[in-house]
Design a protein around this motif. Sequence first.
Motif, PDB file in Angstrom:
ATOM      1  N   THR A  91      -3.074  -3.769 -14.178  1.00 14.50           N
ATOM      2  CA  THR A  91      -2.382  -2.801 -13.319  1.00 14.50           C
ATOM      3  C   THR A  91      -3.628  -2.407 -12.319  1.00 14.50           C
ATOM      4  O   THR A  91      -4.729  -2.315 -12.689  1.00 14.50           O
ATOM      5  CB  THR A  91      -2.063  -1.519 -14.407  1.00 14.50           C
ATOM      6  OG1 THR A  91      -1.171  -2.121 -15.374  1.00 14.50           O
ATOM      7  CG2 THR A  91      -1.720  -0.414 -13.784  1.00 14.50           C
ATOM      8  N   ALA A  92      -3.395  -1.917 -11.369  1.00 19.77           N
ATOM      9  CA  ALA A  92      -4.206  -1.431 -10.464  1.00 19.77           C
ATOM     10  C   ALA A  92      -3.831   0.093 -10.170  1.00 19.77           C
ATOM     11  O   ALA A  92      -2.882   0.447 -10.106  1.00 19.77           O
ATOM     12  CB  ALA A  92      -4.101  -2.236  -8.985  1.00 19.77           C
ATOM     13  N   ILE A  93      -4.951   0.905  -9.925  1.00 20.43           N
ATOM     14  CA  ILE A  93      -4.607   2.292  -9.797  1.00 20.43           C
ATOM     15  C   ILE A  93      -4.269   2.282  -8.141  1.00 20.43           C
ATOM     16  O   ILE A  93      -5.039   1.909  -7.351  1.00 20.43           O
ATOM     17  CB  ILE A  93      -5.878   3.090  -9.927  1.00 20.43           C
ATOM     18  CG1 ILE A  93      -6.480   3.006 -11.415  1.00 20.43           C
ATOM     19  CG2 ILE A  93      -5.876   4.433  -9.559  1.00 20.43           C
ATOM     20  CD1 ILE A  93      -7.816   3.644 -11.697  1.00 20.43           C
ATOM     21  N   ARG A  94      -3.268   3.180  -7.801  1.00 20.25           N
ATOM     22  CA  ARG A  94      -2.663   3.600  -6.684  1.00 20.25           C
ATOM     23  C   ARG A  94      -2.654   5.029  -6.819  1.00 20.25           C
ATOM     24  O   ARG A  94      -1.457   5.572  -7.231  1.00 20.25           O
ATOM     25  CB  ARG A  94      -1.484   2.914  -6.292  1.00 20.25           C
ATOM     26  CG  ARG A  94      -1.557   1.222  -5.930  1.00 20.25           C
ATOM     27  CD  ARG A  94      -0.394   0.762  -5.701  1.00 20.25           C
ATOM     28  NE  ARG A  94       0.038   1.197  -4.421  1.00 20.25           N
ATOM     29  CZ  ARG A  94       1.007   1.062  -3.522  1.00 20.25           C
ATOM     30  NH1 ARG A  94       1.313  -0.328  -3.641  1.00 20.25           N
ATOM     31  NH2 ARG A  94       1.200   1.430  -2.522  1.00 20.25           N
ATOM     32  N   ASP A  95      -3.628   5.828  -6.151  1.00 18.37           N
ATOM     33  CA  ASP A  95      -3.564   7.220  -6.330  1.00 18.37           C
ATOM     34  C   ASP A  95      -3.890   7.891  -5.155  1.00 18.37           C
ATOM     35  O   ASP A  95      -5.121   7.943  -4.675  1.00 18.37           O
ATOM     36  CB  ASP A  95      -4.550   7.793  -7.476  1.00 18.37           C
ATOM     37  CG  ASP A  95      -4.258   9.030  -7.952  1.00 18.37           C
ATOM     38  OD1 ASP A  95      -4.196  10.115  -6.928  1.00 18.37           O
ATOM     39  OD2 ASP A  95      -4.640   9.154  -9.163  1.00 18.37           O
ATOM     40  N   GLU A  96      -3.019   8.653  -4.474  1.00 17.56           N
ATOM     41  CA  GLU A  96      -3.420   9.160  -3.241  1.00 17.56           C
ATOM     42  C   GLU A  96      -4.423  10.285  -3.358  1.00 17.56           C
ATOM     43  O   GLU A  96      -5.183  10.395  -2.571  1.00 17.56           O
ATOM     44  CB  GLU A  96      -1.980   9.908  -2.644  1.00 17.56           C
ATOM     45  CG  GLU A  96      -2.113  10.652  -1.434  1.00 17.56           C
ATOM     46  CD  GLU A  96      -0.786  11.434  -1.024  1.00 17.56           C
ATOM     47  OE1 GLU A  96      -1.098  12.277  -0.295  1.00 17.56           O
ATOM     48  OE2 GLU A  96       0.100  11.069  -1.541  1.00 17.56           O
ATOM     49  N   LEU A  97      -4.611  10.875  -4.309  1.00 19.20           N
ATOM     50  CA  LEU A  97      -5.858  12.049  -4.545  1.00 19.20           C
ATOM     51  C   LEU A  97      -7.026  11.218  -4.650  1.00 19.20           C
ATOM     52  O   LEU A  97      -7.892  11.732  -3.987  1.00 19.20           O
ATOM     53  CB  LEU A  97      -5.429  12.584  -6.018  1.00 19.20           C
ATOM     54  CG  LEU A  97      -6.678  13.660  -6.334  1.00 19.20           C
ATOM     55  CD1 LEU A  97      -6.884  14.819  -5.113  1.00 19.20           C
ATOM     56  CD2 LEU A  97      -6.591  14.318  -7.729  1.00 19.20           C
ATOM     57  N   LEU A  98      -7.170  10.070  -5.234  1.00 22.43           N
ATOM     58  CA  LEU A  98      -8.486   9.420  -5.201  1.00 22.43           C
ATOM     59  C   LEU A  98      -8.795   8.979  -3.551  1.00 22.43           C
ATOM     60  O   LEU A  98      -9.862   8.882  -3.530  1.00 22.43           O
ATOM     61  CB  LEU A  98      -8.355   8.279  -5.870  1.00 22.43           C
ATOM     62  CG  LEU A  98      -8.264   8.591  -7.553  1.00 22.43           C
ATOM     63  CD1 LEU A  98      -8.332   7.188  -8.356  1.00 22.43           C
ATOM     64  CD2 LEU A  98      -9.425   9.427  -7.926  1.00 22.43           C
ATOM     65  N   VAL A  99      -7.815   8.600  -2.832  1.00 17.46           N
ATOM     66  CA  VAL A  99      -8.033   8.226  -1.508  1.00 17.46           C
ATOM     67  C   VAL A  99      -8.796   9.586  -0.707  1.00 17.46           C
ATOM     68  O   VAL A  99      -9.407   9.427  -0.074  1.00 17.46           O
ATOM     69  CB  VAL A  99      -6.756   7.749  -0.840  1.00 17.46           C
ATOM     70  CG1 VAL A  99      -7.050   7.666   0.620  1.00 17.46           C
ATOM     71  CG2 VAL A  99      -6.422   6.311  -1.412  1.00 17.46           C
ATOM     72  N   ARG A 100      -7.965  10.518  -0.985  1.00 17.33           N
ATOM     73  CA  ARG A 100      -8.408  11.790  -0.546  1.00 17.33           C
ATOM     74  C   ARG A 100      -9.862  12.210  -0.928  1.00 17.33           C
ATOM     75  O   ARG A 100     -10.817  12.531  -0.273  1.00 17.33           O
ATOM     76  CB  ARG A 100      -7.469  13.148  -1.124  1.00 17.33           C
ATOM     77  CG  ARG A 100      -6.345  12.924  -0.168  1.00 17.33           C
ATOM     78  CD  ARG A 100      -5.024  14.122  -0.579  1.00 17.33           C
ATOM     79  NE  ARG A 100      -3.763  13.725  -0.186  1.00 17.33           N
ATOM     80  CZ  ARG A 100      -3.316  14.013   0.932  1.00 17.33           C
ATOM     81  NH1 ARG A 100      -4.153  14.694   1.807  1.00 17.33           N
ATOM     82  NH2 ARG A 100      -2.128  13.939   1.159  1.00 17.33           N
ATOM     83  N   ILE A 101     -10.199  12.049  -2.249  1.00 14.93           N
ATOM     84  CA  ILE A 101     -11.468  12.476  -2.685  1.00 14.93           C
ATOM     85  C   ILE A 101     -12.355  11.410  -1.976  1.00 14.93           C
ATOM     86  O   ILE A 101     -13.739  11.845  -1.582  1.00 14.93           O
ATOM     87  CB  ILE A 101     -11.439  12.301  -4.089  1.00 14.93           C
ATOM     88  CG1 ILE A 101     -10.468  13.415  -4.951  1.00 14.93           C
ATOM     89  CG2 ILE A 101     -12.820  12.409  -4.689  1.00 14.93           C
ATOM     90  CD1 ILE A 101     -10.810  14.784  -4.580  1.00 14.93           C
ATOM     91  N   GLN A 102     -12.325  10.085  -1.756  1.00 18.05           N
ATOM     92  CA  GLN A 102     -12.804   9.205  -1.398  1.00 18.05           C
ATOM     93  C   GLN A 102     -13.264   9.653   0.265  1.00 18.05           C
ATOM     94  O   GLN A 102     -14.309   9.551   0.535  1.00 18.05           O
ATOM     95  CB  GLN A 102     -12.372   7.914  -1.095  1.00 18.05           C
ATOM     96  CG  GLN A 102     -13.076   6.668  -0.424  1.00 18.05           C
ATOM     97  CD  GLN A 102     -14.109   6.181  -1.549  1.00 18.05           C
ATOM     98  OE1 GLN A 102     -14.131   6.437  -2.569  1.00 18.05           O
ATOM     99  NE2 GLN A 102     -15.280   5.442  -0.644  1.00 18.05           N
ATOM    100  N   ALA A 103     -12.452  10.313   0.863  1.00 20.60           N
ATOM    101  CA  ALA A 103     -12.820  10.660   2.323  1.00 20.60           C
ATOM    102  C   ALA A 103     -13.057  12.106   2.301  1.00 20.60           C
ATOM    103  O   ALA A 103     -12.963  12.874   3.414  1.00 20.60           O
ATOM    104  CB  ALA A 103     -11.532  10.417   3.199  1.00 20.60           C
ATOM    105  N   MET A 104     -13.597  12.694   1.457  1.00 22.94           N
ATOM    106  CA  MET A 104     -13.798  14.374   1.186  1.00 22.94           C
ATOM    107  C   MET A 104     -14.878  14.899   2.047  1.00 22.94           C
ATOM    108  O   MET A 104     -14.759  16.008   2.359  1.00 22.94           O
ATOM    109  CB  MET A 104     -13.709  14.943  -0.403  1.00 22.94           C
ATOM    110  CG  MET A 104     -15.132  14.287  -1.019  1.00 22.94           C
ATOM    111  SD  MET A 104     -15.011  15.082  -2.391  1.00 22.94           S
ATOM    112  CE  MET A 104     -16.195  16.464  -2.082  1.00 22.94           C
TER     113      MET A 104
END
Length: 190
Positions: A91-104
């Motif tokens: 399984t791979a994590i696909r999480d929109e919040l983590l993308v937002r945090i990456q670009a915060m």
Amino acid sequence: MSLKYAVLAALLEGEASGYELSKTFDVSLANFWPATPQQLYRELEKLAQDGLIQARVVQQERRPNKRMFTLTEAGREDLRAFAATPPRRPTAIRDELLVRIQAMDGVDPGVTRAQIEERLTWARAKLARYERVRERLLDGRSEDEYLGEADRIGPYLTLMGGIGFEEQNVRWCERALTLLERRAALARRG
């Protein structure tokens, strides 16, 4: 994996209407395979056409008639074959919040904190719901008693996976909020 096998697995619990299956997905399967009611109803139609489930109509007096679905032997065989086959990849994590945090960086820290706090609230609510399901499954028995007596333990094991996932979400959110606060404190001093 397609929704097909999640629906077939849900029907292992016995005959259910589309509405009941939708509720089952909300309570137990959503922790590892979410589906909208529309996706679920489309999949039920396809599974019936493929002969993997059978539908019967229940006449109701004051409400519209409802369709009840059960697994066919072909559906059980297909599900057993699926269960015996190892997954193709982890399984791979696909999480929109983590993308937002990456670009915060460069975003108002209050916005980021609010997003993490919202995730924390959701995770705690799901965790509480999963714990209620666990209590209902155990029905006053210890975990060892349940594991020794239950006909099927798959639902319990997947529930434990969901509980672990939400516990990790809570820990990550709490840690991320602590680190954001620490960074803000350092910025105020500097």
